[in-house]
Design a protein around this motif. Structure first.
Motif, PDB file in Angstrom:
ATOM      1  N   SER A   1      14.104  19.220  12.501  1.00  0.00           N
ATOM      2  CA  SER A   1      14.157  17.798  12.918  1.00  0.00           C
ATOM      3  C   SER A   1      13.012  17.337  13.824  1.00  0.00           C
ATOM      4  CB  SER A   1      15.476  17.468  13.621  1.00  0.00           C
ATOM      5  OG  SER A   1      16.574  17.735  12.833  1.00  0.00           O
ATOM      6  N   TYR A   2      11.804  17.847  13.687  1.00  0.00           N
ATOM      7  CA  TYR A   2      10.730  17.255  14.500  1.00  0.00           C
ATOM      8  C   TYR A   2       9.778  16.387  13.689  1.00  0.00           C
ATOM      9  CZ  TYR A   2       8.870  21.877  13.265  1.00  0.00           C
ATOM     10  OH  TYR A   2       8.520  23.018  12.607  1.00  0.00           O
ATOM     11  N   ILE A   3       9.811  16.520  12.346  1.00  0.00           N
ATOM     12  CA  ILE A   3       9.107  15.540  11.498  1.00  0.00           C
ATOM     13  C   ILE A   3      10.152  14.488  11.147  1.00  0.00           C
ATOM     14  CG2 ILE A   3       7.968  15.164   9.247  1.00  0.00           C
ATOM     15  CD1 ILE A   3       6.401  17.148  10.751  1.00  0.00           C
ATOM     16  N   HIS A   4       9.838  13.219  11.335  1.00  0.00           N
ATOM     17  CA  HIS A   4      10.846  12.181  11.078  1.00  0.00           C
ATOM     18  C   HIS A   4      10.577  11.396   9.811  1.00  0.00           C
ATOM     19  CE1 HIS A   4      12.561  13.274  14.829  1.00  0.00           C
ATOM     20  NE2 HIS A   4      11.316  13.336  15.285  1.00  0.00           N
ATOM     21  N   ALA A   5       9.295  11.258   9.468  1.00  0.00           N
ATOM     22  CA  ALA A   5       8.977  10.553   8.224  1.00  0.00           C
ATOM     23  C   ALA A   5       7.576  10.922   7.764  1.00  0.00           C
ATOM     24  CB  ALA A   5       9.074   9.047   8.436  1.00  0.00           C
ATOM     25  N   ILE A   6       7.395  10.841   6.449  1.00  0.00           N
ATOM     26  CA  ILE A   6       6.061  11.038   5.858  1.00  0.00           C
ATOM     27  C   ILE A   6       5.832   9.838   4.948  1.00  0.00           C
ATOM     28  CG2 ILE A   6       4.631  12.524   4.382  1.00  0.00           C
ATOM     29  CD1 ILE A   6       6.574  14.836   5.114  1.00  0.00           C
ATOM     30  N   VAL A   7       4.670   9.221   5.080  1.00  0.00           N
ATOM     31  CA  VAL A   7       4.360   8.086   4.194  1.00  0.00           C
ATOM     32  C   VAL A   7       3.132   8.425   3.351  1.00  0.00           C
ATOM     33  CG1 VAL A   7       3.807   5.616   4.048  1.00  0.00           C
ATOM     34  CG2 VAL A   7       5.271   6.466   5.903  1.00  0.00           C
ATOM     35  N   GLU A   8       3.278   8.238   2.040  1.00  0.00           N
ATOM     36  CA  GLU A   8       2.168   8.442   1.114  1.00  0.00           C
ATOM     37  C   GLU A   8       1.638   7.063   0.749  1.00  0.00           C
ATOM     38  OE1 GLU A   8       3.353  12.112  -1.494  1.00  0.00           O
ATOM     39  OE2 GLU A   8       3.138  10.331  -2.755  1.00  0.00           O
ATOM     40  N   PHE A   9       0.360   6.851   0.991  1.00  0.00           N
ATOM     41  CA  PHE A   9      -0.215   5.535   0.688  1.00  0.00           C
ATOM     42  C   PHE A   9      -0.965   5.566  -0.642  1.00  0.00           C
ATOM     43  CE2 PHE A   9       0.311   5.573   5.262  1.00  0.00           C
ATOM     44  CZ  PHE A   9       0.760   4.292   5.527  1.00  0.00           C
ATOM     45  N   LYS A  10      -1.152   4.379  -1.213  1.00  0.00           N
ATOM     46  CA  LYS A  10      -1.841   4.307  -2.508  1.00  0.00           C
ATOM     47  C   LYS A  10      -3.339   4.577  -2.377  1.00  0.00           C
ATOM     48  CE  LYS A  10       1.599   1.448  -4.743  1.00  0.00           C
ATOM     49  NZ  LYS A  10       2.132   0.106  -4.818  1.00  0.00           N
ATOM     50  N   ASN A  11      -3.857   4.679  -1.138  1.00  0.00           N
ATOM     51  CA  ASN A  11      -5.281   4.999  -0.960  1.00  0.00           C
ATOM     52  C   ASN A  11      -5.498   6.510  -0.813  1.00  0.00           C
ATOM     53  OD1 ASN A  11      -4.253   5.525   1.542  1.00  0.00           O
ATOM     54  ND2 ASN A  11      -5.396   3.935   2.615  1.00  0.00           N
ATOM     55  N   GLY A  12      -4.462   7.305  -1.105  1.00  0.00           N
ATOM     56  CA  GLY A  12      -4.618   8.762  -1.075  1.00  0.00           C
ATOM     57  C   GLY A  12      -4.218   9.411   0.238  1.00  0.00           C
TER      58      GLY A  12
ATOM     59  N   PHE B   1       0.823  -1.223   0.000  1.00  0.00           N
ATOM     60  CA  PHE B   1       0.000   0.000   0.000  1.00  0.00           C
ATOM     61  C   PHE B   1       0.854   1.269   0.000  1.00  0.00           C
ATOM     62  CE2 PHE B   1      -3.614  -2.572   1.141  1.00  0.00           C
ATOM     63  CZ  PHE B   1      -4.694  -1.845   0.656  1.00  0.00           C
ATOM     64  N   ILE B   2       2.153   1.113   0.265  1.00  0.00           N
ATOM     65  CA  ILE B   2       3.029   2.297   0.351  1.00  0.00           C
ATOM     66  C   ILE B   2       3.341   2.794  -1.058  1.00  0.00           C
ATOM     67  CG2 ILE B   2       5.259   3.192   1.135  1.00  0.00           C
ATOM     68  CD1 ILE B   2       5.359   0.838   3.153  1.00  0.00           C
ATOM     69  N   ASP B   3       3.125   4.089  -1.274  1.00  0.00           N
ATOM     70  CA  ASP B   3       3.441   4.664  -2.576  1.00  0.00           C
ATOM     71  C   ASP B   3       4.822   5.339  -2.517  1.00  0.00           C
ATOM     72  OD1 ASP B   3       2.989   5.175  -5.181  1.00  0.00           O
ATOM     73  OD2 ASP B   3       1.777   6.982  -4.859  1.00  0.00           O
ATOM     74  N   LYS B   4       4.980   6.205  -1.529  1.00  0.00           N
ATOM     75  CA  LYS B   4       6.242   6.927  -1.406  1.00  0.00           C
ATOM     76  C   LYS B   4       6.577   7.183   0.071  1.00  0.00           C
ATOM     77  CE  LYS B   4       8.650  10.202  -4.178  1.00  0.00           C
ATOM     78  NZ  LYS B   4       9.018   9.709  -5.446  1.00  0.00           N
ATOM     79  N   ILE B   5       7.868   7.194   0.363  1.00  0.00           N
ATOM     80  CA  ILE B   5       8.294   7.531   1.730  1.00  0.00           C
ATOM     81  C   ILE B   5       9.254   8.704   1.663  1.00  0.00           C
ATOM     82  CG2 ILE B   5       9.709   6.738   3.673  1.00  0.00           C
ATOM     83  CD1 ILE B   5       8.371   4.079   3.523  1.00  0.00           C
ATOM     84  N   TYR B   6       9.017   9.694   2.511  1.00  0.00           N
ATOM     85  CA  TYR B   6       9.930  10.829   2.615  1.00  0.00           C
ATOM     86  C   TYR B   6      10.620  10.713   3.957  1.00  0.00           C
ATOM     87  CZ  TYR B   6       6.959  12.688  -1.080  1.00  0.00           C
ATOM     88  OH  TYR B   6       6.263  12.851  -2.244  1.00  0.00           O
ATOM     89  N   ILE B   7      11.954  10.705   3.929  1.00  0.00           N
ATOM     90  CA  ILE B   7      12.638  10.778   5.219  1.00  0.00           C
ATOM     91  C   ILE B   7      13.309  12.140   5.316  1.00  0.00           C
ATOM     92  CG2 ILE B   7      12.922   8.306   5.600  1.00  0.00           C
ATOM     93  CD1 ILE B   7      15.787   8.499   4.793  1.00  0.00           C
ATOM     94  N   THR B   8      13.322  12.663   6.522  1.00  0.00           N
ATOM     95  CA  THR B   8      13.812  14.034   6.675  1.00  0.00           C
ATOM     96  C   THR B   8      15.273  14.061   7.135  1.00  0.00           C
ATOM     97  OG1 THR B   8      12.937  14.043   8.907  1.00  0.00           O
ATOM     98  CG2 THR B   8      11.545  15.007   7.200  1.00  0.00           C
TER      99      THR B   8
END
Ligand code: NDP
Ligand code: MG
Length: 389
Positions: A242-253, A165-172
């Protein structure tokens, strides 16, 4: 019932943070095993606090000193992880794997067989030997949680989803001490300047890796391996607070963001407890919610951080080239810290070494066992010394 636990690398930064957490909740933990390299005094102190009966000390001299100095204490002392069968008669509930460097891989592989759950901070073992770790995790049905803050965040965001289900991951990335410096000035930096991380308080090696952005290169590879993703699905974003550690974009929007204060205590604490009934709540400075008014996420300036080019050389499947990368970087960082090479030479030599035909071939070789990794590690370190001193 008390949780039976082991802490590998208990005298290090991650290990001590975990020790301080369980000190607040002593009645719920029984520490069965502590392991470290040299720091026998700290190990003894920790063993006394938790009444620990088993200790592994890797360094021979420190092992012998401990044995002599504390012989009247009822502590069993071992020199390596071959003794695990003797030490552990039943499975542990939780293990923290926080030995630094490639040396952490062998103990991690061995203890997976002996623990129901393992939290792995040791990023080198994930980067060089994930296929070996994953095989052991599956074979022994051991639950795994990553500890590195970005990976702990991603894991928290995706744990209830199929990874497909994971589309994209952003790491900071904070960008380190040189984020706002002009490139011409960065060329002349000294170890002292490179060690001054603006947000995180960490050891020397990882602080240099943050300045060069090598730490983020490692973390992209870690993300690829743990979550079985292609490189194209992972992006680095600059986030200097440095307080956001990761963002996950899912294929369900959906897009999920994880934020917490810049303190490793938070991910470590959250690997310990399995359900809400057993949680002792964390006493920690919390993130000021007003800070979330301005996320201020930026793209990476690849000219300023040339080592990010290394990601183009890494394959989507794990290979022995990652061992070359970890070992070479480790040696070059040491040489830079000892002022034997400059900041620019550190980066140039690393890029040059990875392009040598004798190392390029490792991109297509998947590690079959730990011996292959260890042998290559030794060889690369000798080669760096030959090329750079
Ligand atoms: P430290 O250098 O502070 O501690 C390393 C620990 O490993 C010490 O307990 C050391 O023992 C022990 N050790 C080293 N070599 C051996 C060996 N051959 N056998 C047994 N024990 C050994 O490291 P950190 O705690 O900072 O990091 C641990 C791991 O976690 C690293 O892989 C790092 O990349 C990763 N990590 C760390 C983060 C952090 O914020 N610190 C964040 C994310 C990941 P002794 O004290 O006796 O030398
Ligand atoms: Mg990290």
């Amino acid at each position: 019932m008390k949780k039976k636990i082991a802490i590998l690398g208990s005298t290090g930064s991650i290990g001590k943070t975990l020790i301080n957490i369980i000190k607040q909740d002593k009645k719920n933990f029984e520490v069965i095993l502590l392991a470290a390299n040299k720091n026998y005094k700290e190990l003894f102190k920790q063993a006394k606090i938790f009444n620990v009966k088993n200790i592994i000390i890797n360094d021979k001299k420190s092992f012998l000193t401990f044995k002599k100095k504390y012989k009247n204490n009822k502590i069993r002392i071992f020199q390596n992880f071959e003794s695990l069968d003797k030490i552990l008669k039943s499975k542990l509930d939780y293990t923290m794997s926080a030995i630094s460097g490639i040396d952490g891989l062998d103990p991690t592989l061995k203890i997976i067989k002996k623990t129901k759950k393992i939290a792995i901070a040791n990023k080198e073992s994930i980067i060089c030997g994930w296929n070996l770790i994953d095989k052991e995790l599956k074979k022994n049905k051991t639950k795994f949680i990553p500890v590195d803050s970005e990976h702990f965040s991603i894991w928290s965001l995706v744990k209830d989803y199929n990874y497909k289900f994971i589309d994209k991951i952003y790491i900071t990335a904070s960008g380190g001490p040189f984020l706002k410096w002009p490139i011409s000035k960065i060329k002349k930096v000294t170890p002292a300047k490179a060690l001054k991380h603006p947000n995180w308080s960490m050891g020397k090696k990882i602080s240099i890796d943050s300045a060069t952005m090598m730490n983020k290169v490692f973390e992209v590879i870690e993300t690829q391996r743990i979550f079985n993703l292609k490189k194209s699905s992972i992006k680095i974003l600059i986030h200097d607070k440095s307080y956001i550690h990761a963002i996950v974009e899912f294929k369900n929007g959906l897009k999920k963001i994880l934020a917490h204060d810049t303190n490793m205590k938070i991910p470590i604490f959250n690997t310990l407890y399995d359900n809400i009934n057993e949680v002792k709540f964390l006493k920690s400075k919390n993130l000021d919610i007003n800070k979330l008014n301005n996320l201020d996420l930026k793209n990476l300036d690849k000219k300023k951080f040339p080592l990010t080019k290394i990601l183009n050389k890494i394959s989507n499947k794990g290979s022995l080239l990652e061992t070359v990368l970890i070992s070479a970087n480790d040696e070059l960082v040491n040489l830079f810290l000892k002022k034997k090479i400059s900041y620019v030479e550190l980066q140039k030599n690393l890029l040059r070494l990875l392009d040598l035909p004798e190392f390029r071939v490792f991109r297509k070789k998947i590690p079959k066992n730990i011996n292959e990794i260890n042998k290559l590690n030794t060889y690369v370190r000798l080669k760096i010394k030959e090329l750079c001193i």
